[in-house]
Each structure stands twice: as structure tokens, then as C-alpha cells.
Design an enzyme around this catalytic site. Structure first.
Site, PDB file in Angstrom:
ATOM      1  N   ARG A  48       0.845  -1.178   0.000  1.00  0.00           N
ATOM      2  CA  ARG A  48       0.000   0.000   0.000  1.00  0.00           C
ATOM      3  C   ARG A  48       0.893   1.245   0.000  1.00  0.00           C
ATOM      4  O   ARG A  48       2.006   1.223   0.519  1.00  0.00           O
ATOM      5  CB  ARG A  48      -0.906   0.027   1.243  1.00  0.00           C
ATOM      6  CG  ARG A  48      -1.915   1.180   1.212  1.00  0.00           C
ATOM      7  CD  ARG A  48      -2.617   1.397   2.535  1.00  0.00           C
ATOM      8  NE  ARG A  48      -3.527   2.541   2.425  1.00  0.00           N
ATOM      9  CZ  ARG A  48      -4.144   3.121   3.442  1.00  0.00           C
ATOM     10  NH1 ARG A  48      -3.937   2.693   4.675  1.00  0.00           N
ATOM     11  NH2 ARG A  48      -4.955   4.145   3.236  1.00  0.00           N
ATOM     12  N   HIS A  49       0.392   2.314  -0.581  1.00  0.00           N
ATOM     13  CA  HIS A  49       1.139   3.575  -0.588  1.00  0.00           C
ATOM     14  C   HIS A  49       1.381   4.056   0.836  1.00  0.00           C
ATOM     15  O   HIS A  49       0.781   3.577   1.804  1.00  0.00           O
ATOM     16  CB  HIS A  49       0.384   4.639  -1.383  1.00  0.00           C
ATOM     17  CG  HIS A  49      -0.998   4.895  -0.861  1.00  0.00           C
ATOM     18  ND1 HIS A  49      -1.250   5.611   0.285  1.00  0.00           N
ATOM     19  CD2 HIS A  49      -2.216   4.509  -1.336  1.00  0.00           C
ATOM     20  CE1 HIS A  49      -2.547   5.675   0.503  1.00  0.00           C
ATOM     21  NE2 HIS A  49      -3.168   4.996  -0.456  1.00  0.00           N
ATOM     22  N   ARG A  52      -0.858   9.539   3.601  1.00  0.00           N
ATOM     23  CA  ARG A  52      -1.398  10.603   2.747  1.00  0.00           C
ATOM     24  C   ARG A  52      -2.261  11.530   3.574  1.00  0.00           C
ATOM     25  O   ARG A  52      -2.607  11.240   4.725  1.00  0.00           O
ATOM     26  CB  ARG A  52      -2.215  10.013   1.604  1.00  0.00           C
ATOM     27  CG  ARG A  52      -3.420   9.182   2.066  1.00  0.00           C
ATOM     28  CD  ARG A  52      -4.410   8.944   0.945  1.00  0.00           C
ATOM     29  NE  ARG A  52      -5.459   8.006   1.291  1.00  0.00           N
ATOM     30  CZ  ARG A  52      -6.527   8.280   2.020  1.00  0.00           C
ATOM     31  NH1 ARG A  52      -6.688   9.503   2.522  1.00  0.00           N
ATOM     32  NH2 ARG A  52      -7.450   7.359   2.269  1.00  0.00           N
ATOM     33  N   ARG A 117      -0.053   9.236  -5.431  1.00  0.00           N
ATOM     34  CA  ARG A 117       0.516   8.745  -4.178  1.00  0.00           C
ATOM     35  C   ARG A 117       1.123   7.353  -4.307  1.00  0.00           C
ATOM     36  O   ARG A 117       2.061   7.015  -3.578  1.00  0.00           O
ATOM     37  CB  ARG A 117      -0.528   8.780  -3.060  1.00  0.00           C
ATOM     38  CG  ARG A 117      -1.791   7.978  -3.309  1.00  0.00           C
ATOM     39  CD  ARG A 117      -2.798   8.169  -2.191  1.00  0.00           C
ATOM     40  NE  ARG A 117      -4.075   7.528  -2.450  1.00  0.00           N
ATOM     41  CZ  ARG A 117      -5.082   8.073  -3.125  1.00  0.00           C
ATOM     42  NH1 ARG A 117      -4.932   9.294  -3.625  1.00  0.00           N
ATOM     43  NH2 ARG A 117      -6.215   7.424  -3.313  1.00  0.00           N
ATOM     44  N   ASP A 293      -5.026   0.339  -0.268  1.00  0.00           N
ATOM     45  CA  ASP A 293      -5.523  -0.549   0.781  1.00  0.00           C
ATOM     46  C   ASP A 293      -6.563  -1.531   0.242  1.00  0.00           C
ATOM     47  O   ASP A 293      -6.551  -2.717   0.590  1.00  0.00           O
ATOM     48  CB  ASP A 293      -6.094   0.261   1.948  1.00  0.00           C
ATOM     49  CG  ASP A 293      -7.008   1.394   1.504  1.00  0.00           C
ATOM     50  OD1 ASP A 293      -7.365   1.468   0.301  1.00  0.00           O
ATOM     51  OD2 ASP A 293      -7.364   2.233   2.357  1.00  0.00           O
TER      52      ASP A 293
END
Length: 434
Positions: A48-49, A52, A117, A293
Site C-alpha cells: 500500500r502507498h 497521505r 501517491r 488498501d
């Protein structure tokens, strides 16, 4: 029978000696040694990034002014960049036997969703995975080098973003949402919906809208922002659990998982197969996906490995192909969602070390044959139903129209006969009598 009597001060010492002697002759069951892992041949990782900002603040959010944040809505923060830099370093250590010290396009392939992102997270992660050394140092003032990150337009992405329209999925999802179980669950949240709608200033009427709110509150909490007093009754619970359940909604049944994450599972397993049969070109050692996610949850749920939770930033799912010293190659799946070292997950009906052919068998019901064709099946059925319905409507309208016309003609004839008068009657009589 042996009777031991002790009446001196040396008795405790003698008892201790006898206790040690007894222990020395009692067999102790040895613990089995943990199985040694086989040689790592290939790995595929999805993460996952990083952290943010909120995607969109709710109307009554006390922190909705952009001045409170260091970047725009939905963008990667410095904390998110740092988190992925550290994850990249961790992955470098884990896969050091797969990767050379310097970057090579034949070693690794990185794909990201076409979102800022995730692309930035992949770049930060690669900075940790491939710190420039030797000939890769192109500017001594920065410890970074450019490495390709590949994307597919959002509307065409059937693998990671899963936003390409699939009529069959939409149909199955609507059926699921109309189910008795889902309706009962949704109705159980009615009072919570009203509470949240009142305090947030936005309409909260679904688990998905609760998930969005939970995400905002969680991010504000991570930034040490004071949450409004009304949140104390609902955050973190029950919002945390409802949000986690909302993540799994789109893959909660086998048909849903087949359409939503089936293509990804198929690609991962097929790539393992190519690697084993030496048909992977280029013959890379690591494949990486930078995702969201929901992608992580979809894959875990499709693999039937999802435990109720909200994936943290930089959560990382790893599928690894290993060759033991004796026996067949196997796949192990690891999920790193904490700072602790991950342990292999228990693959259903296969264990923590699952042969590739068994993986295909375990997940055959969620692996599509031709995803595009399967997606259009329900559309064709829908069009057929529409055509059939339209034909039936035309037939009914035609019959009804003819019936109405006949009735109107009969009414007109009767009316005409009544008003035509005596002379018309005589005329008919004359004709009849001639």
C-alpha cells in the site's frame, strides 16, 4: 520398596542431589527443529502507498482548512515517503539474494496504479531498495537514482485499480447488496448513520461512507490533531470494524472475488509458472506492485486470507517461490502490516508451503478464463432480456390497440343505428323486401 529417612542437617543437600540425578535419567521430549526454508527463486510483492492527507474533509471537519496540511488532499506526505524508504531498505535486506547491488531492468519490474501517491510511494521505496553505488552514482549530493515505474490508465486497469467497467460484477454486487444478510446489517447501522450525518454535515448512509470518515479521523489522529468531542462515542469503535467490513464487501463471495481480483491472482500464479518453466522473459527475480488498501484487501480476501482489519500505510503482501533441498518448489505468502517480522500465512487446504499446482487448484473458482468475455455475459443477458421485454411490450400494445379500435367501431355502429331514425330503417326494409 525403598524408604528414605532423613534426620540430619545434610538432608536438603542430599535431596537436591537425588532430584538432579532423577532428572538426568528421565527422557526429555525434544522439540522438532523448524523446517529450513528452501532457496528463494522469485518473489512478487504488493504494498500500500505511504501516509497521505485525507481524500476529502467532511463539511464540519475542524481541520478542513488546507493550511493545516503540508500538501494537497490525497497526496503523499513526508512521513509516507520516509515510511516507504524504510520499507525499501527492508525489502533490500529480505531479497538481497535475488537482486544485484546495482539496478538492472532484468532483475525487477515495478508497476503502480496511475495515481500520484502510489507512483510516489514506489519511487520512495526504490530509493531504499536501490541506493546508488558505483557507476549508479550520478550526483554525489543526492542518494537517489531514477528507476522506471510503469502504469496503466485508470479506466483500462483490470488488474490493480480494477476500475474498468464489468457489467457482470455490477450485477452480482447489486444482488449481494439486496441479500437479506446485507440488508439486515445495513439496517442495524441506521441509528449510527443518523448520528454521523448530524455531526459531520454530510450524508452518511452506507458502510463505504463510514469507511471514508474513519480514514479521515485516523489520518488526523496520526497527525496529532485533536478530534471533535462527538467522535469519542464512535471512534475508533465501532467505526474501525465497520470500515474493515466495508473493505471486504466487493470480494465477499466467490463470484465477486472472481471478477474483482481474479485477474490479479491469475497473473501472479501464471508468472510463478513461467518462472518455474524458464519462460519468464526477461527472467526477472522480483515483481513489485504499488497499490491501495483496497487492492491489498481484495487480494487477501480473494486468497481467503483476510482477517478483519484496516490495512495500514505501507502494508506489504509478499508471495515467494522457493526450492527446497529435496522435494517440489512451493509458494509461501507473507503479510507485513506491523514493524515485526512477518510469518507465513496458512493457505486454505494447503498450509504455509503450497506447491504451485495446488495453488491453481485451491483458487480455480476465482481464476477467470477470459475476464472480458465473462464480464460481458450478464450484459448480453441483460440486452436479451431488454429485447424480449421490448418485444412483449410491442405485442401487448398492438393487441390492446386493435381491441380498442374494434370496441370503438362497435360503439360507433350502435350509436349510428340509434340516431339514424325511422327513414334509415325503412330503407333497410325496402332492400330486404325487394
Amino acid at each position: 520398596m525403598f524408604i528414605f529417612r532423613c534426620g540430619s542437617s545434610s538432608c536438603p543437600l542430599l535431596l537436591s542431589f537425588l532430584f538432579v540425578v532423577v532428572l538426568s535419567v528421565v527422557p526429555v521430549r525434544s522439540q522438532p527443529e523448524p523446517q529450513k526454508e528452501g532457496k528463494l527463486l522469485f518473489a512478487q510483492a504488493l504494498y500500500r502507498h505511504g501516509d497521505r492527507t485525507p481524500l476529502e474533509p467532511y463539511p464540519n471537519d475542524p481541520w478542513k482548512d488546507p493550511s493545516h496540511w503540508t500538501t494537497e488532499w490525497g497526496q503523499l506526505t513526508n512521513t509516507g515517503k520516509q515510511r516507504h524508504l524504510e520499507l525499501g531498505r527492508w525489502l533490500r535486506n529480505r531479497y538481497r539474494e535475488l537482486l544485484s547491488a546495482t539496478y538492472s531492468k532484468d532483475d525487477i519490474y515495478v508497476r503502480s496504479t496511475d495515481i500520484d501517491r502510489t507512483i510516489m510511494s514506489a519511487q520512495a521505496n526504490l530509493a531504499g531498495l536501490y541506493p546508488p553505488v558505483g557507476a549508479d552514482v550520478w550526483d554525489s549530493t543526492i542518494q537517489w537514482q531514477p528507476i522506471p515505474v510503469h502504469t496503466v490508465p485508470v479506466e483500462l486497469d483490470t488488474l490493480l485499480q480494477t476500475s474498468k467497467f464489468c457489467p457482470a460484477f455490477e450485477q452480482v454486487l447489486k444482488q449481494h447488496e439486496r441479500s437479506v444478510e446485507f440488508q439486515a446489517y445495513n439496517q442495524s447501522l441506521e441509528s449510527l448513520y443518523r448520528y454521523l450525518t448530524t455531526h459531520t454535515g454530510s450524508i452518511v448512509n452506507s458502510p463505504t461512507s463510514i469507511q471514508s470518515l474513519h480514514s479521515n479521523l485516523h489520518i488526523e489522529e496520526l497527525h496529532n490533531f485533536t478530534l471533535p468531542e462527538w467522535t469519542w462515542k464512535v471512534y475508533p469503535q465501532p467505526l474501525w470494524e465497520i470500515s474493515a467490513r466495508a473493505y471486504a464487501m466487493e470480494t465477499n463471495t466467490t463470484p465477486l472475488a472472481r471478477f474483482k481480483v481474479g485477474p490479479l491472482i491469475k497473473e501472479l500464479l501464471t508468472r510463478f509458472e513461467k518462472k518455474l518453466h524458464k519462460k519468464l522473459t526477461p527472467n526477472r527475480s522480483l515483481w513489485v506492485y504499488s497499490v491501495h488498501d483496497i487492492t491489498i484487501v481484495n487480494l487477501l480476501n480473494g486468497l481467503r486470507l483476510f482477517d478483519l482489519h484496516n490495512p495500514p500505510f505501507a502494508a506489504c503482501l509478499m508471495l515467494e517461490l522457493r526450492q527446497p533441498s529435496s522435494g517440489k518448489p512451493y509458494i509461501s505468502i507473507y503479510y507485513k502490516n506491523t514493524t515485526a517480522e512477518p510469518e507465513a500465512l496458512e493457505i486454505p487446504n494447503c498450509g504455509t508451503r503450497c506447491p504451485l499446482h495446488r495453488m491453481f487448484k485451491v483458487y480455480e473458482d476465482v481464476i477467470p478464463g477470459d475476464w472480458d468475455r465473462e464480464c460481458q455475459v450478464s450484459l448480453s443477458n441483460a440486452e436479451s432480456n431488454v429485447n424480449e421485454t421490448f418485444g412483449n411490450m410491442v405485442y401487448i400494445v398492438a393487441i390492446s390497440s386493435i381491441t380498442i379500435i374494434v370496441v370503438m367501431l362497435l360503439v360507433l355502429v350502435v350509436y349510428w343505428k340509434q340516431v339514424s331514425g325511422y327513414h334509415n330503417d325503412r330503407w333497410y326494409l325496402c332492400i330486404d323486401g325487394s
